[in-house]
Design an enzyme around this catalytic site. Structure first.
Site, PDB file in Angstrom:
ATOM      1  N   TYR A 123      37.143  41.495  44.150  1.00  0.00           N
ATOM      2  CA  TYR A 123      37.284  42.567  43.151  1.00  0.00           C
ATOM      3  C   TYR A 123      36.012  43.399  43.056  1.00  0.00           C
ATOM      4  O   TYR A 123      36.060  44.637  43.082  1.00  0.00           O
ATOM      5  CB  TYR A 123      37.628  41.959  41.791  1.00  0.00           C
ATOM      6  CG  TYR A 123      37.530  42.932  40.644  1.00  0.00           C
ATOM      7  CD1 TYR A 123      38.470  43.947  40.488  1.00  0.00           C
ATOM      8  CD2 TYR A 123      36.486  42.848  39.720  1.00  0.00           C
ATOM      9  CE1 TYR A 123      38.374  44.847  39.438  1.00  0.00           C
ATOM     10  CE2 TYR A 123      36.389  43.738  38.667  1.00  0.00           C
ATOM     11  CZ  TYR A 123      37.330  44.738  38.528  1.00  0.00           C
ATOM     12  OH  TYR A 123      37.234  45.641  37.503  1.00  0.00           O
ATOM     13  N   LEU A 124      34.875  42.746  42.959  1.00  0.00           N
ATOM     14  CA  LEU A 124      33.607  43.470  42.830  1.00  0.00           C
ATOM     15  C   LEU A 124      33.284  44.252  44.103  1.00  0.00           C
ATOM     16  O   LEU A 124      32.725  45.345  44.039  1.00  0.00           O
ATOM     17  CB  LEU A 124      32.477  42.500  42.492  1.00  0.00           C
ATOM     18  CG  LEU A 124      32.575  41.821  41.127  1.00  0.00           C
ATOM     19  CD1 LEU A 124      31.469  40.781  40.960  1.00  0.00           C
ATOM     20  CD2 LEU A 124      32.511  42.848  39.995  1.00  0.00           C
TER      21      LEU A 124
END
Length: 213
Positions: A123-124
């Protein structure tokens, strides 16, 4: 200055707060949703619904807009398809449509995805790549990176900085929405990336302080 503002992810938890805030302001809130069944809810919040999917054609959604607030997210189900590629798709559409301003809801930790929790690394990474694409796009942009989001009621005060720290605290989604909307009033935030958490400074004063640094 009155703007037509497209809210990407208007049906999400942050997006609904943004739609309601803009619907009560002098701006026109164009609420982008994926499904026709969500349009009545957006209208009730004060938005003008537009149906578009970030993974498809979004050109019609960006047309005629002065600014875009990107608050969409996959909820962890398709981070590269939505959080990265969907954002890139809308950034390209914004450029083609001549949109003046693009404000990105990113995430604390996107500056170094490998240093964050293993469960959040993809996600990051997706957020980091979308942020970098926005920086290189030539659009007037601002990137806002909150810490952990909560559903607590907003209080209108935050902490702001360039590198607060991933484990330093959390922030209500309502206050994130207020901050995203408020950035539109600060030309000095164009080109800036900053982090926010719950804090003691009223949002406007915190943004003014950051602009002066």
């Amino acid at each position: 200055m009155t703007r037509t503002v497209l809210i990407a992810g208007a049906h999400g938890q942050v997006g609904q707060h943004i739609t309601e805030l803009l619907g009560e302001s002098e701006h026109t809130a164009r609420a982008m949703v994926r499904d026709d069944s969500q349009t009545d809810e957006m209208a009730d919040l004060g938005g003008e619904p537009v149906v578009a999917d970030l993974t498809g054609d979004v050109d019609h959604a960006a047309e005629g807009c002065d600014a875009i607030l990107f608050a969409a997210g996959s909820g962890g189900e398709d981070v590269y398809g939505v959080d990265r590629d969907g954002a890139i798709n809308l950034i390209d559409a914004a450029g083609d449509a001549g949109v003046d301003r693009f404000v990105m809801l990113s995430s604390m930790g996107a500056d170094d995805p490998a240093a964050g929790p293993d469960a959040l690394e993809d996600y990051l990474t997706a957020k980091a790549e979308a942020d970098e694409y926005l920086r290189q796009s030539g659009l007037d942009h601002t990137i806002v990176r909150p810490g952990e989001l909560t559903n607590d009621s907003g209080v209108g005060t935050i902490e702001i900085g360039e590198d607060i720290g991933l484990d330093a605290g959390d922030i209500p989604r309502e206050d994130v929405a207020r901050t995203l909307v408020a950035t539109l009033d600060y030309d000095a935030l164009i080109g800036e990336t900053f982090e926010i958490l719950s804090g003691d400074e009223p949002i406007g004063e915190a943004l003014e302080w950051f602009c002066s640094q």
